[in-house]
Scaffold this active site. Sequence first.
Site, PDB file in Angstrom:
ATOM      1  N   HIS A   1      -6.290  -5.194   1.346  1.00 40.22           N
ATOM      2  CA  HIS A   1      -4.922  -5.550   1.712  1.00 40.22           C
ATOM      3  C   HIS A   1      -4.025  -4.333   1.475  1.00 40.22           C
ATOM      4  O   HIS A   1      -4.311  -3.496   0.607  1.00 40.22           O
ATOM      5  CB  HIS A   1      -4.423  -6.705   0.858  1.00 40.22           C
ATOM      6  CG  HIS A   1      -5.052  -8.020   1.184  1.00 40.22           C
ATOM      7  ND1 HIS A   1      -4.414  -9.206   0.936  1.00 40.22           N
ATOM      8  CD2 HIS A   1      -6.241  -8.336   1.744  1.00 40.22           C
ATOM      9  CE1 HIS A   1      -5.190 -10.201   1.317  1.00 40.22           C
ATOM     10  NE2 HIS A   1      -6.309  -9.706   1.809  1.00 40.22           N
TER      11      HIS A   1
ATOM     12  N   GLU B   1      -1.239  -4.031  -0.066  1.00 39.11           N
ATOM     13  CA  GLU B   1      -0.737  -3.923  -1.431  1.00 39.11           C
ATOM     14  C   GLU B   1      -1.783  -3.315  -2.370  1.00 39.11           C
ATOM     15  O   GLU B   1      -1.463  -2.457  -3.194  1.00 39.11           O
ATOM     16  CB  GLU B   1      -0.332  -5.307  -1.973  1.00 39.11           C
ATOM     17  CG  GLU B   1       0.745  -5.990  -1.163  1.00 39.11           C
ATOM     18  CD  GLU B   1       0.198  -6.941  -0.106  1.00 39.11           C
ATOM     19  OE1 GLU B   1       0.830  -7.985   0.125  1.00 39.11           O
ATOM     20  OE2 GLU B   1      -0.855  -6.645   0.504  1.00 39.11           O
TER      21      GLU B   1
ATOM     22  N   CYS C   1      -0.329 -12.320  -1.160  1.00 33.93           N
ATOM     23  CA  CYS C   1      -1.204 -13.456  -1.448  1.00 33.93           C
ATOM     24  C   CYS C   1      -1.461 -13.495  -2.963  1.00 33.93           C
ATOM     25  O   CYS C   1      -0.975 -12.642  -3.710  1.00 33.93           O
ATOM     26  CB  CYS C   1      -2.521 -13.300  -0.686  1.00 33.93           C
ATOM     27  SG  CYS C   1      -3.535 -11.922  -1.280  1.00 33.93           S
TER      28      CYS C   1
ATOM     29  N   CYS D   1      -3.050 -10.236  -4.354  1.00 35.16           N
ATOM     30  CA  CYS D   1      -2.093  -9.119  -4.429  1.00 35.16           C
ATOM     31  C   CYS D   1      -1.008  -9.375  -5.474  1.00 35.16           C
ATOM     32  O   CYS D   1      -0.587  -8.441  -6.161  1.00 35.16           O
ATOM     33  CB  CYS D   1      -1.496  -8.859  -3.053  1.00 35.16           C
ATOM     34  SG  CYS D   1      -2.746  -8.278  -1.881  1.00 35.16           S
TER      35      CYS D   1
END
Length: 168
Positions: free
Chosen positions: A62, A64, A92, A95
Amino acid sequence: MAQMTIKGVRLLKNKYMLSALKEAQKAYEKQEVPVGCVIVKDGKIIARAHNQKETKLDTTKHAEILAISKASKKLGTWRLLDCEMYVTLEPCSMCAGALINSRIKKVYIGTMDEKTGACGSKLNLLKDYTFNHNVEIETGIMQEECEAILKKFFKTLRKKKNGQMVPG
């Protein structure tokens, strides 16, 4: 140091979110969910990243997580004290956990994620639980622009799934 005006603060936040949107565009061009992220320390961007789950075939890639990794490498520590994250889509749970564990000071979110968001939409890991570190949250930074790239991506994806021709 002179106090910044409200307009000046808004312009600065938009500047950083615009950089995150440029990262989201890179993800879009790779047919990744267009999420982009930058990490700022002392007024300078120290890390940039975008989603790479499909490209790397790794669910942990991801924006992040990638940005946190880059910032840690740049600073030579996993503790990202006094760093701020600008991300186009609400993080999410994975993260959000990384935000807490990396000691990010504040996260600025472009648009919320009603399906998997863990910073206020579905749940709020950053505020509803007591952890060893608190992460401040501010939402709605360039919200329309952040929503627009996501809507365009998913509209195009639905057309492809339905067998319609999609202009490049």
